[in-house]
Design a protein around this motif. Sequence first.
Motif, short mmCIF file in Angstrom:
data_model
loop_
_atom_site.label_atom_id
_atom_site.label_comp_id
_atom_site.label_asym_id
_atom_site.label_seq_id
_atom_site.Cartn_x
_atom_site.Cartn_y
_atom_site.Cartn_z
N PHE A 124 63.71 13.24 -32.52
CA PHE A 124 63.00 11.77 -32.57
C PHE A 124 62.34 11.62 -30.91
CE2 PHE A 124 65.61 10.76 -36.33
CZ PHE A 124 64.80 10.27 -37.13
N GLY A 125 63.41 12.04 -30.21
CA GLY A 125 62.78 11.59 -28.80
C GLY A 125 61.72 12.51 -28.30
N PHE A 126 61.05 13.68 -28.68
CA PHE A 126 60.22 14.48 -28.08
C PHE A 126 58.75 14.03 -28.94
CE2 PHE A 126 62.97 18.34 -27.01
CZ PHE A 126 62.97 17.67 -26.01
N LEU A 127 58.79 13.38 -30.21
CA LEU A 127 57.79 12.82 -30.82
C LEU A 127 56.87 11.82 -30.09
CD1 LEU A 127 58.90 12.64 -34.48
CD2 LEU A 127 56.98 13.88 -33.67
N PRO A 128 57.58 10.79 -29.45
CA PRO A 128 56.46 9.74 -28.74
C PRO A 128 56.29 10.43 -27.43
CG PRO A 128 58.90 9.16 -28.66
CD PRO A 128 58.75 10.32 -29.67
N ILE A 129 56.72 11.35 -26.73
CA ILE A 129 56.33 11.94 -25.57
C ILE A 129 55.28 12.80 -26.08
CG2 ILE A 129 57.02 13.64 -23.82
CD1 ILE A 129 59.97 12.59 -24.07
N TYR A 130 55.26 13.68 -27.19
CA TYR A 130 54.16 14.22 -27.41
C TYR A 130 52.87 13.54 -27.73
CZ TYR A 130 51.28 16.97 -30.88
OH TYR A 130 50.13 17.52 -31.37
N LEU A 131 53.10 12.39 -28.58
CA LEU A 131 51.90 11.76 -28.97
C LEU A 131 51.45 10.96 -27.62
CD1 LEU A 131 53.23 10.09 -31.91
CD2 LEU A 131 51.67 11.61 -31.76
N LEU A 132 52.28 10.68 -26.58
CA LEU A 132 51.83 10.00 -25.18
C LEU A 132 50.95 10.98 -24.53
CD1 LEU A 132 51.85 7.57 -23.35
CD2 LEU A 132 53.89 8.87 -22.30
N ILE A 133 51.36 12.25 -24.41
CA ILE A 133 50.59 13.38 -23.58
C ILE A 133 49.54 13.64 -24.45
CG2 ILE A 133 51.01 15.84 -22.72
CD1 ILE A 133 53.88 15.09 -22.39
N SER A 134 49.42 13.83 -25.54
CA SER A 134 48.18 14.42 -26.36
C SER A 134 47.28 13.31 -26.51
CB SER A 134 48.61 14.94 -27.72
OG SER A 134 49.21 14.03 -28.51
N ILE A 173 48.82 3.11 -36.12
CA ILE A 173 49.86 2.35 -35.62
C ILE A 173 50.90 2.82 -34.79
CG2 ILE A 173 51.78 0.60 -36.31
CD1 ILE A 173 50.14 -0.15 -39.04
N VAL A 174 51.41 4.12 -35.08
CA VAL A 174 52.16 4.63 -34.60
C VAL A 174 51.72 5.03 -33.20
CG1 VAL A 174 53.63 6.85 -34.45
CG2 VAL A 174 53.66 5.39 -36.55
N THR A 175 50.44 5.67 -33.13
CA THR A 175 49.90 6.64 -31.82
C THR A 175 49.63 5.41 -30.93
OG1 THR A 175 47.70 6.49 -33.03
CG2 THR A 175 48.93 8.50 -33.23
N GLN A 176 49.17 4.10 -31.35
CA GLN A 176 48.93 2.94 -30.49
C GLN A 176 50.32 2.71 -29.93
OE1 GLN A 176 46.68 0.13 -32.53
NE2 GLN A 176 44.96 1.48 -33.12
N ALA A 177 51.30 2.47 -30.46
CA ALA A 177 52.59 1.91 -30.04
C ALA A 177 53.11 3.03 -28.79
CB ALA A 177 53.70 1.99 -31.27
N PHE A 178 52.92 4.23 -29.21
CA PHE A 178 53.23 5.51 -28.17
C PHE A 178 52.35 5.78 -27.37
CE2 PHE A 178 56.25 7.05 -31.96
CZ PHE A 178 57.43 6.24 -31.39
N ALA A 179 51.24 5.11 -27.11
CA ALA A 179 50.35 5.04 -26.04
C ALA A 179 50.88 4.15 -24.88
CB ALA A 179 48.79 4.56 -26.49
N ASP A 180 51.70 3.42 -25.09
CA ASP A 180 52.31 2.56 -24.21
C ASP A 180 53.60 3.57 -23.40
OD1 ASP A 180 53.71 0.73 -22.44
OD2 ASP A 180 53.58 -0.76 -23.97
N PRO A 181 53.46 3.67 -22.18
CA PRO A 181 54.69 4.57 -21.74
C PRO A 181 55.97 3.59 -21.67
CG PRO A 181 52.72 4.51 -20.24
CD PRO A 181 52.53 3.68 -21.25
N LEU A 182 56.27 2.30 -21.60
CA LEU A 182 57.28 1.52 -21.78
C LEU A 182 57.78 1.79 -23.01
CD1 LEU A 182 56.09 -1.58 -19.58
CD2 LEU A 182 57.82 0.39 -19.07
N TYR A 183 57.14 1.70 -24.12
CA TYR A 183 57.64 1.84 -25.48
C TYR A 183 58.09 3.22 -25.69
CZ TYR A 183 58.02 0.91 -30.70
OH TYR A 183 58.80 0.87 -31.73
N VAL A 184 57.43 4.18 -25.05
CA VAL A 184 58.01 5.50 -25.22
C VAL A 184 59.23 5.70 -24.43
CG1 VAL A 184 57.64 7.79 -24.61
CG2 VAL A 184 55.77 6.66 -25.35
#
Length: 213
Positions: A202-212, A140-151
């Motif tokens: 908290f801020g780097f986590l979604p960026i990390y998940l989006l990039i990876s 659920i988390v990784t799918q949400a953070f796959a969206d750049p707008l959500y990130v």
Amino acid sequence: MNWLADTLTSSIGKKWLMALTGLSFCVFLFTHLAGNLTLYGGRAAFNAYAEQLHSLGALLLVAELGLLLFALIHVVTGLTLFLQNLKARPVRYQVNKSGGGRTIGSATMPYTGLLLLLFVVFHLINFSFVDKTGTTIYDIVTQAFADPLYVLLYVAAMIVAAIHVSHGLWSAFQTIGANHLKYMPAIRILSILFALVVACGFGFLPIYLLISA
């Protein structure tokens, strides 16, 4: 019990309620961040953390209800103090100087607080109140953070949170009586450092998940 009600409804009592509930949220942010950092360990690590958290059962429910109660107290008390201040000073100062320790955090507390309230509701809808059948919280988390707008939204919210706690933590210590020339400079630095931890942690986590992804 009248004395307790009178104390809590007084101006000083409201500030104490704001301070104590605010400090509890700072503790929650720190522990929540510690848990979220397991995302760097991958699916197994984060799901194991989530399962361990839910295994607490009734204790977790009590903690969640306590946070909800504290949130209601913090929001209602903060709104009451804000409206009282507006009523006491209906005409804003023509010159807004940064003297007297005024910072962007202190100047925007009601507004950053409102933005955080809206984000928390949005965050709960997307992560807590979703159908978890046939999936895991990691998915659920990784799918949400796959969206750049959500990130982008999440990172912006963490910056707002950092601005809010940069003043809120310092103000809470001041309210409970730590306002001393010897300690306040260190508490100010601690508040700024904690704000940076919140924003970066908290801020780097979604960026990390989006990039990876």
